[in-house]
Design a protein around this motif. Structure first.
Motif, short mmCIF file in Angstrom:
data_model
loop_
_atom_site.label_atom_id
_atom_site.label_comp_id
_atom_site.label_asym_id
_atom_site.label_seq_id
_atom_site.Cartn_x
_atom_site.Cartn_y
_atom_site.Cartn_z
N VAL A 1 -19.57 2.63 39.75
CA VAL A 1 -18.41 2.29 40.03
C VAL A 1 -17.63 2.51 38.65
O VAL A 1 -18.08 2.38 37.42
CB VAL A 1 -18.41 0.71 40.19
CG1 VAL A 1 -18.95 -0.14 39.35
CG2 VAL A 1 -16.86 0.36 40.41
N VAL A 2 -16.31 3.21 38.47
CA VAL A 2 -15.75 3.35 37.58
C VAL A 2 -14.53 2.19 37.28
O VAL A 2 -13.83 2.10 38.26
CB VAL A 2 -14.93 4.72 37.60
CG1 VAL A 2 -14.08 4.66 36.15
CG2 VAL A 2 -15.93 5.77 37.83
N LEU A 3 -14.85 1.53 36.50
CA LEU A 3 -13.89 0.22 36.17
C LEU A 3 -12.91 0.28 35.35
O LEU A 3 -13.26 0.44 33.99
CB LEU A 3 -14.87 -0.92 35.84
CG LEU A 3 -14.53 -2.41 36.09
CD1 LEU A 3 -15.07 -3.01 37.08
CD2 LEU A 3 -14.93 -3.15 34.52
N VAL A 4 -11.54 0.21 35.64
CA VAL A 4 -10.42 0.19 34.48
C VAL A 4 -10.33 -0.95 33.91
O VAL A 4 -10.12 -2.06 34.57
CB VAL A 4 -9.23 0.82 35.39
CG1 VAL A 4 -7.97 0.65 34.46
CG2 VAL A 4 -9.32 2.22 35.92
N VAL A 5 -10.59 -1.05 32.69
CA VAL A 5 -10.27 -2.23 31.85
C VAL A 5 -8.90 -2.54 31.73
O VAL A 5 -8.65 -3.78 32.03
CB VAL A 5 -11.02 -2.08 30.29
CG1 VAL A 5 -10.98 -3.26 29.68
CG2 VAL A 5 -12.58 -1.87 30.49
N PRO B 1 -8.32 2.23 27.20
CA PRO B 1 -7.44 2.99 26.31
C PRO B 1 -8.16 3.52 25.09
O PRO B 1 -8.22 4.86 24.47
CB PRO B 1 -6.28 2.45 26.10
CG PRO B 1 -6.46 1.19 26.51
CD PRO B 1 -7.60 1.07 27.63
N ARG B 2 -8.89 2.44 24.48
CA ARG B 2 -9.47 2.88 23.06
C ARG B 2 -10.72 3.65 23.45
O ARG B 2 -10.87 4.56 22.41
CB ARG B 2 -9.94 1.25 22.76
CG ARG B 2 -10.50 1.50 21.15
CD ARG B 2 -10.94 -0.03 20.57
NE ARG B 2 -9.73 -0.79 20.72
CZ ARG B 2 -9.81 -1.94 20.26
NH1 ARG B 2 -10.96 -2.59 20.04
NH2 ARG B 2 -8.77 -2.83 20.27
N ASP B 3 -11.52 3.37 24.25
CA ASP B 3 -12.60 4.36 24.54
C ASP B 3 -12.05 5.86 24.83
O ASP B 3 -12.58 6.61 24.30
CB ASP B 3 -13.42 3.88 26.03
CG ASP B 3 -14.01 2.50 25.86
OD1 ASP B 3 -14.45 2.19 24.85
OD2 ASP B 3 -13.67 1.72 27.05
N ALA C 1 -9.48 7.16 23.78
CA ALA C 1 -8.99 7.66 22.52
C ALA C 1 -10.08 8.38 21.71
O ALA C 1 -9.95 9.30 20.90
CB ALA C 1 -8.30 6.57 21.92
N GLN C 2 -11.29 7.70 21.81
CA GLN C 2 -12.62 8.35 21.06
C GLN C 2 -13.15 9.30 21.93
O GLN C 2 -14.32 9.76 21.48
CB GLN C 2 -13.36 6.92 20.76
CG GLN C 2 -12.64 5.98 19.86
CD GLN C 2 -13.58 4.87 19.63
OE1 GLN C 2 -14.75 4.77 20.15
NE2 GLN C 2 -13.02 3.65 18.91
N GLY C 3 -12.75 9.71 23.11
CA GLY C 3 -13.33 10.41 23.97
C GLY C 3 -14.60 10.23 24.59
O GLY C 3 -15.53 10.96 24.85
N GLU C 4 -14.80 8.96 24.91
CA GLU C 4 -15.86 8.25 25.40
C GLU C 4 -15.78 7.25 26.48
O GLU C 4 -14.49 6.56 26.53
CB GLU C 4 -16.93 7.96 24.33
CG GLU C 4 -16.51 6.82 23.70
CD GLU C 4 -17.29 6.45 22.48
OE1 GLU C 4 -18.05 7.05 21.95
OE2 GLU C 4 -17.10 5.03 22.07
N PRO D 1 -21.98 3.73 25.02
CA PRO D 1 -21.17 4.54 24.76
C PRO D 1 -21.73 5.69 25.20
O PRO D 1 -22.63 6.19 24.83
CB PRO D 1 -20.56 4.31 23.36
CG PRO D 1 -21.85 4.13 22.77
CD PRO D 1 -22.49 3.24 23.30
N VAL D 2 -20.82 6.46 25.80
CA VAL D 2 -21.21 8.30 26.57
C VAL D 2 -20.08 8.85 26.29
O VAL D 2 -19.08 8.53 26.72
CB VAL D 2 -21.72 7.91 27.92
CG1 VAL D 2 -21.92 9.31 28.39
CG2 VAL D 2 -23.06 7.14 28.22
N ALA D 3 -20.19 10.02 25.82
CA ALA D 3 -19.03 11.19 25.72
C ALA D 3 -18.81 11.42 27.02
O ALA D 3 -19.67 11.73 27.95
CB ALA D 3 -19.65 12.22 24.90
#
Length: 471
Positions: A292-296, A350-352, A354-357, A370-372
């Protein structure tokens, strides 16, 4: 970790925990008639996945699907005496239809040996017609006095296979092929549930069968659950329904038969074999949603990027779902997905981005990392494979740890309170099985010391009786 107040802990009340999971994971609800159930979409999605895999394996074993009527003339059941005696307490009988009393009552099928064999008697004429290998996906009704969702219900869903063969050896080989190659392999490789295979005792065998072979599993509370059975019917039904054929020498001969089935009881097994105090833990191969892809928070294009991730996962063969319910708290949504046992959760903010992960959370092991973005599909696939292996290893270790060799019936009764007691089969003489039953323990199956199956006519010497408290 279990979220306080969500589920009754297993250690406090396992049956209550089971009911909590079935309800709160939205698997099923009680139907309006006592003992019936409504399977909810999420639960039915799991059942559909089971059906699809089992159906593929059954067809690979040579059987073809058919369908037979729900209503069976009552007289059909009386043709095989042991069969009707075994099922009489569970029958639902219709005496009126269309506002009139029926000339002959009809039974709502508890199983279909009788009606299918009435057609086998028409269809089987020559040795060229054999083997005849049929399977049916259907519902059946057995009036249940102590219902429990999925485990014991008045109406349940299942598949039932029925076959006719030219000789006893071919029938036995096919019954064991279904046991090994279809049932046990599916339970181990897909449901991640290791099973003990064996022969039922005369007391426990299917009504009308000569031999019943069984798959027995241990649940997390140490109790046994019969997962599926495959029966040798000998020529009992062939004689009752006159299923004969001309053999190659032109002699009229009775066919040899089998029947076999698994049901929505497998849903209950899935809950009780793997669930924890946070809810379901679904083996990835059977999970309708694997990730499941969960939008924070839906900011800065997060929702659009999350939807793209789902597309990428789907393209990689990973069943995914997008959770955009940002009007519900993040913590509540995490609890919901944990309850449903989805193997992987991908948390996107959004913070994730911004870091590409993103953050990858695993249901089995309760890890987060964390996963790229570039590695996401590969890392999810690896996490799914690891979860499948871990659940099987955990269930196998639990079963082995709670299986104890004992020398006598009283020791077996004590050992079976928390697992399986392995009792020499010779110890079942002189009413020992009755003593076990009176103590709430049943003989689940008979097998050899190395776990292999005994022959139907093997004596008890060198065999093991697997005993346990059961559902």
């Amino acid at each position: 970790m279990a979220k306080e107040g969500v589920l009754t802990p297993q250690s406090t009340d396992f049956p209550r925990w089971y009911q909590d999971v079935v309800a709160k994971a939205e698997l099923a609800d009680n139907g309006p008639v006592r003992g019936t159930m409504v399977i909810r979409p999420y639960g039915y999605g799991i059942w559909e996945a089971m059906q699809a895999d089992l159906d593929r394996r059954i067809k690979a074993s040579g059987a073809r699907n058919a369908y037979f009527p729900l209503f069976i003339p009552e007289s059909y059941l009386h043709r095989e005496a042991e069969h009707v005696e075994g099922f009489s307490p569970e029958l639902a009988v219709v005496t009126h239809g269309g506002g009139k009393k029926l000339e002959e009552p009809v039974v709502v099928r508890p199983t279909s040996e009788t009606i299918i064999n009435s057609y086998f008697s028409k269809w089987v004429q020559s040795h060229r017609d054999l083997p005849m290998l049929l399977n049916q996906w259907a519902n059946v009704v057995r009036w249940e006095l102590r219902p429990r969702l999925f485990l014991r219900t008045t109406e349940f869903l299942w598949q039932e296979g029925h076959t006719a063969h030219a000789d006893e050896e071919d029938a036995r080989a096919y019954a064991l092929r279904i046991l090994h190659d279809v049932y046990a392999a599916f339970m181990r490789d897909v449901l991640a549930i290791p099973v003990v295979l064996g022969r039922k005792t005369e007391r426990e065998r299917f009504a009308g069968a000569t031999t019943t072979w069984t798959c027995e599993a241990m649940m997390r509370d140490g109790k046994a659950l019969q997962m599926g059975t495959s029966h040798e019917l000998g020529q009992n039904f062939a004689r009752a329904f006159d299923i004969t054929y001309l053999d190659e020498q032109g002699v009229q001969t009775y066919a040899w038969q089998t029947s076999w089935g698994v049901s929505t009881r497998l849903m209950g097994a899935l809950v009780m074999a793997h669930g924890d105090d946070a809810g379901l833990r679904l083996p990835p191969r059977i999970a309708p949603i694997q990730a499941v892809v969960l939008v924070v928070r839906d900011e800065e294009g997060v929702a659009e990027r999350a939807a793209t991730m789902c597309d990428e996962l789907d393209a990689a063969g990973i069943r995914s779902e997008l959770d955009l319910r940002t009007d519900t708290s993040f913590g509540r949504r995490v609890v919901d997905w944990e309850l449903k046992g989805v193997p992987v959760r991908i948390e996107v903010g959004p913070r994730d981005l911004a870091q590409g992960e993103v953050v990858l959370a695993q249901r089995v092991g309760a890890t987060k990392e964390p996963v790229a973005l570039a590695e996401l599909a590969a890392r999810v696939r690896r996490a799914l494979d690891d979860a499948q292996d871990a659940l099987l290893a955990e269930a196998t270790a639990r079963r082995d740890e709670h299986s104890h060799e004992v020398g006598g019936v009283e020791e077996a009764i004590e050992a079976a309170q928390g697992g399986f007691a392995l009792l020499p089969a010779t110890a079942l003489a002189d009413g020992a099985e009755t003593r076990l039953n009176e103590a709430g323990v049943s003989v689940r199956c008979i097998r050899r010391h190395d776990g292999s199956l005994p022959g139907p006519a093997d004596g008890d010497e060198g065999l093991v009786a697997v005993c346990g408290r059961a559902y």
